[in-house]
Scaffold this motif. Structure first.
Motif, PDB file in Angstrom:
ATOM      1  N   TYR A 198       7.383  53.516 -39.083  1.00 41.93           N
ATOM      2  CA  TYR A 198       8.781  53.910 -39.236  1.00 41.93           C
ATOM      3  C   TYR A 198       9.155  54.952 -38.184  1.00 41.93           C
ATOM      4  CZ  TYR A 198      12.975  56.033 -41.173  1.00 41.93           C
ATOM      5  OH  TYR A 198      14.238  56.532 -41.329  1.00 41.93           O
ATOM      6  N   ALA A 199       8.300  55.951 -38.006  1.00 41.13           N
ATOM      7  CA  ALA A 199       8.564  56.998 -37.009  1.00 41.13           C
ATOM      8  C   ALA A 199       8.644  56.401 -35.604  1.00 41.13           C
ATOM      9  CB  ALA A 199       7.471  58.062 -37.072  1.00 41.13           C
ATOM     10  N   LYS A 200       7.759  55.476 -35.304  1.00 40.88           N
ATOM     11  CA  LYS A 200       7.775  54.861 -33.981  1.00 40.88           C
ATOM     12  C   LYS A 200       9.044  54.034 -33.768  1.00 40.88           C
ATOM     13  CE  LYS A 200       4.973  52.705 -30.595  1.00 40.88           C
ATOM     14  NZ  LYS A 200       3.740  52.175 -30.168  1.00 40.88           N
ATOM     15  N   ARG A 201       9.496  53.333 -34.797  1.00 43.39           N
ATOM     16  CA  ARG A 201      10.754  52.577 -34.687  1.00 43.39           C
ATOM     17  C   ARG A 201      11.929  53.507 -34.420  1.00 43.39           C
ATOM     18  NH1 ARG A 201       8.723  49.712 -39.052  1.00 43.39           N
ATOM     19  NH2 ARG A 201      10.101  50.807 -40.489  1.00 43.39           N
ATOM     20  N   LYS A 202      11.966  54.641 -35.122  1.00 46.58           N
ATOM     21  CA  LYS A 202      13.047  55.615 -34.914  1.00 46.58           C
ATOM     22  C   LYS A 202      13.012  56.163 -33.483  1.00 46.58           C
ATOM     23  CE  LYS A 202      15.324  57.471 -37.784  1.00 46.58           C
ATOM     24  NZ  LYS A 202      16.727  57.343 -38.126  1.00 46.58           N
ATOM     25  N   VAL A 203      11.828  56.467 -32.991  1.00 47.16           N
ATOM     26  CA  VAL A 203      11.688  56.993 -31.631  1.00 47.16           C
ATOM     27  C   VAL A 203      12.109  55.935 -30.621  1.00 47.16           C
ATOM     28  CG1 VAL A 203       9.983  57.716 -29.897  1.00 47.16           C
ATOM     29  CG2 VAL A 203       9.958  58.732 -32.177  1.00 47.16           C
ATOM     30  N   ASN A 204      11.668  54.720 -30.807  1.00 46.38           N
ATOM     31  CA  ASN A 204      12.036  53.652 -29.871  1.00 46.38           C
ATOM     32  C   ASN A 204      13.534  53.374 -29.903  1.00 46.38           C
ATOM     33  OD1 ASN A 204       9.535  53.182 -28.706  1.00 46.38           O
ATOM     34  ND2 ASN A 204       8.915  51.784 -30.319  1.00 46.38           N
ATOM     35  N   ARG A 205      14.142  53.490 -31.070  1.00 49.06           N
ATOM     36  CA  ARG A 205      15.592  53.307 -31.176  1.00 49.06           C
ATOM     37  C   ARG A 205      16.318  54.407 -30.399  1.00 49.06           C
ATOM     38  NH1 ARG A 205      16.596  53.486 -36.756  1.00 49.06           N
ATOM     39  NH2 ARG A 205      15.303  51.649 -36.838  1.00 49.06           N
ATOM     40  N   SER A 206      15.855  55.626 -30.515  1.00 48.84           N
ATOM     41  CA  SER A 206      16.454  56.734 -29.764  1.00 48.84           C
ATOM     42  C   SER A 206      16.257  56.549 -28.267  1.00 48.84           C
ATOM     43  CB  SER A 206      15.844  58.060 -30.203  1.00 48.84           C
ATOM     44  OG  SER A 206      16.153  58.317 -31.550  1.00 48.84           O
ATOM     45  N   LYS A 207      15.093  56.057 -27.897  1.00 48.43           N
ATOM     46  CA  LYS A 207      14.814  55.793 -26.483  1.00 48.43           C
ATOM     47  C   LYS A 207      15.747  54.709 -25.951  1.00 48.43           C
ATOM     48  CE  LYS A 207      11.213  53.718 -23.702  1.00 48.43           C
ATOM     49  NZ  LYS A 207       9.870  53.127 -23.749  1.00 48.43           N
ATOM     50  N   GLN A 208      15.945  53.644 -26.718  1.00 48.80           N
ATOM     51  CA  GLN A 208      16.838  52.564 -26.292  1.00 48.80           C
ATOM     52  C   GLN A 208      18.277  53.058 -26.164  1.00 48.80           C
ATOM     53  OE1 GLN A 208      16.039  49.480 -25.274  1.00 48.80           O
ATOM     54  NE2 GLN A 208      13.905  50.079 -25.507  1.00 48.80           N
ATOM     55  N   ASN A 209      18.712  53.916 -27.086  1.00 49.93           N
ATOM     56  CA  ASN A 209      20.055  54.485 -26.988  1.00 49.93           C
ATOM     57  C   ASN A 209      20.207  55.325 -25.730  1.00 49.93           C
ATOM     58  OD1 ASN A 209      20.950  53.311 -29.348  1.00 49.93           O
ATOM     59  ND2 ASN A 209      20.423  55.080 -30.608  1.00 49.93           N
ATOM     60  N   ALA A 210      19.201  56.113 -25.400  1.00 51.54           N
ATOM     61  CA  ALA A 210      19.255  56.925 -24.177  1.00 51.54           C
ATOM     62  C   ALA A 210      19.272  56.034 -22.942  1.00 51.54           C
ATOM     63  CB  ALA A 210      18.070  57.891 -24.136  1.00 51.54           C
TER      64      ALA A 210
END
Length: 63
Positions: free
Chosen positions: A42-54
């Protein structure tokens, strides 16, 4: 705390999120407790989502 260390520079945000995603990958072990792997996934998905937004902001709002 992480939010205050990230600037509005999208390139720097992509780099920071990438480093955090790599660090989280270290803790994803096959022998770990299933509950732990669920939390880390879950944490990795959240981080990857933030990375994709950036990455999107970096492409969309180039200077």
């Amino acid at each position: 705390m992480l939010k205050t260390t990230l600037t509005s520079d999208a390139q720097q945000q992509v780099q920071a999120w990438s480093e955090l995603a790599d660090a989280l990958s270290y803790y994803m072990k096959n022998t770990a407790d299933p509950d732990w792997t669920t939390i880390m996934a879950y944490a990795k998905r959240k981080v990857n989502r933030s990375k994709q937004n950036a990455m999107f902001r970096r492409k969309r709002f180039k200077d």
